[in-house]
Design an enzyme around this catalytic site. Structure first.
Site, PDB file in Angstrom:
ATOM      1  N   LYS A  45      -7.768   6.944 -19.286  1.00 42.70           N
ATOM      2  CA  LYS A  45      -8.033   7.527 -20.689  1.00 42.70           C
ATOM      3  C   LYS A  45      -7.036   7.146 -21.523  1.00 42.70           C
ATOM      4  O   LYS A  45      -6.715   6.044 -21.655  1.00 42.70           O
ATOM      5  CB  LYS A  45      -8.372   8.990 -20.648  1.00 42.70           C
ATOM      6  N   TYR A  52     -15.266  19.255 -15.311  1.00 45.36           N
ATOM      7  CA  TYR A  52     -15.668  17.729 -15.222  1.00 45.36           C
ATOM      8  C   TYR A  52     -16.744  17.792 -14.060  1.00 45.36           C
ATOM      9  O   TYR A  52     -16.449  17.990 -13.036  1.00 45.36           O
ATOM     10  CB  TYR A  52     -14.469  16.902 -15.146  1.00 45.36           C
ATOM     11  N   ASP A  65      -5.549  19.798 -15.333  1.00 42.03           N
ATOM     12  CA  ASP A  65      -6.127  18.497 -15.586  1.00 42.03           C
ATOM     13  C   ASP A  65      -5.641  18.325 -17.154  1.00 42.03           C
ATOM     14  O   ASP A  65      -6.251  18.907 -18.122  1.00 42.03           O
ATOM     15  CB  ASP A  65      -7.584  18.173 -15.493  1.00 42.03           C
ATOM     16  N   ARG A 103       0.798  -1.214  -0.007  1.00 42.81           N
ATOM     17  CA  ARG A 103       0.203   0.030   0.049  1.00 42.81           C
ATOM     18  C   ARG A 103       0.836   1.386  -0.121  1.00 42.81           C
ATOM     19  O   ARG A 103       0.503   2.265  -0.351  1.00 42.81           O
ATOM     20  CB  ARG A 103      -1.020   0.085   1.168  1.00 42.81           C
TER      21      ARG A 103
END
Length: 375
Positions: A196, A99, A171, A47
């Site tokens: 993406k 967004y 972004d 982690r």
């Protein structure tokens, strides 16, 4: 080193145990201590760090030209980590066409956190300057925007943020480091939904935050990643890194296909408007030409009529797939207002297109037959 070479080599090393050229997947959740109780190999618990995640982070940092990167389980996990790093009363400046997921995170997940946010038209630099407050700590930029493909002048907004002693974050999901270099425009940090274009195959979810220099928000995001648990799995990191190797060539192909589709749609009688920054008539074309080396694979089209006509076009396509998301090899079409819900600002006659890697002539033929009943 040129970016094509960086995309192939950054973060990768020949495996010392086997000589494997492709990095192995390290699924172990725990790592051996030395007899002295130390971790000489640099890993303790997956982690907190993992060889596959570290390789991906090194690669993404090198691609952006940044100092360091953090890989997350999704793009919105990055937004969440940054919001967690702010203090009650801190002010965020964001685009009015941001967004919708960011609006959900700030307005609902952090509704009781005491954060303040103002949404402003970031294509208007004077509006941005006027919206800054003494408490502004984060300036969020999305360019090209989703779904109207608005272009923000990165250098101008970065300068405003710097003057306000705020951290600017861009972004870069739609453009990727291949087409847009935010750090060269003065931006402090860059975020991506690696789901993406960076992953590139619609088969892995992830997000990334890259910083140009050490800053408190990046360090707080690191704590959120490591101890909040918003980490991608080793396999997800491996898949994303695999996708990066072909990213420069995929982005150029996406951009070329999108240019051809946008030009076709511009002259069609069934089309009211085409939103693509590569078109000379786009309001942000000049700014995009200055700060982008290509215009990307995303575009939106407003058909003549309303929601019914737009949904009809989406229903008639045969090659495009009706689906959310973007950046994979398949071309996708989506009625964006339906996805965003009742509070949407997106026109009801708008369809968002993610232009894939098929032959552009085939995509144009598909749109031509889908548009025929209304044009």
């Amino acid at each position: 080193m040129e970016i094509e070479t960086t995309a192939v080599h950054a973060g990768r090393r020949i495996d010392p145990a086997t000589g494997a050229v492709t990095p192995p997947i390290h699924l172990s959740t725990t790592f051996e201590r030395s007899p002295e109780g130390e971790y000489p190999r640099g890993y303790s618990y997956s982690r907190e760090d993992n060889p596959n995640r570290r390789a991906l982070e090194e690669c993404l940092s090198a691609l952006e030209g940044g100092k360091e990167a953090l890989a997350f389980s999704s793009g919105l996990a990055v937004v969440t980590a940054l919001a967690q790093g702010l203090e009650p009363g801190d002010h965020i400046l964001a685009p009015d066409e941001v967004y919708y997921g960011l609006r959900k995170v700030i307005g609902e997940v952090f509704a009781k956190s005491g954060l303040q946010i103002a949404y402003v038209d970031m294509t208007n630099i004077e509006s941005v300057r006027a919206a800054v407050r003494p408490s502004t700590r984060l300036v969020w930029i999305e360019t090209p925007s989703n779904p109207l493909m608005k272009i923000t002048d990165l250098a101008a907004v970065a300068a405003i943020a710097r003057q306000a002693n705020a951290i600017s974050v861009c972004d870069g999901t739609f453009a990727t480091p291949i087409l847009q270099r935010p750090f060269e425009q003065g931006i402090d940090m860059v975020t991506h939904s690696t789901t993406k274009y960076i992953g590139g195959h619609s088969d892995v979810m992830g997000g990334a935050l890259v910083t140009k220099y050490d800053n408190y928000l990046f360090e707080r995001a690191r704590k959120s990643q490591q101890f909040g648990g918003a980490v991608p799995s080793p396999f997800e990191c491996w898949l994303t890194l695999r996708g990066v190797g072909t990213l420069p060539y995929r982005m150029r192909a996406h951009s070329e296909n999108a240019r051809k589709v946008a030009q076709f749609l511009t002259g069609h009688s069934a089309v009211e408007a085409v939103h693509y920054p590569g078109l000379p008539g786009h309001p942000g074309h000049e700014a995009a030409s200055r700060q982008m080396s290509g215009f990307g694979g995303m575009l939106s089209v407003q058909v003549r009529g309303g929601r019914e006509q737009a949904m009809g076009v989406a229903a008639r396509v045969r090659l495009f797939t009706r689906a959310t998301s973007l950046g994979g090899p398949h071309s996708l079409i989506e009625h964006r207002a339906s996805v965003e819900g009742s509070q949407t600002r997106t026109p009801q006659n708008l369809l968002r297109l993610s232009i894939g890697l098929e032959n552009a002539d085939d995509l144009i033929a598909d749109l031509e037959q889908a548009l025929r009943p209304i044009g």
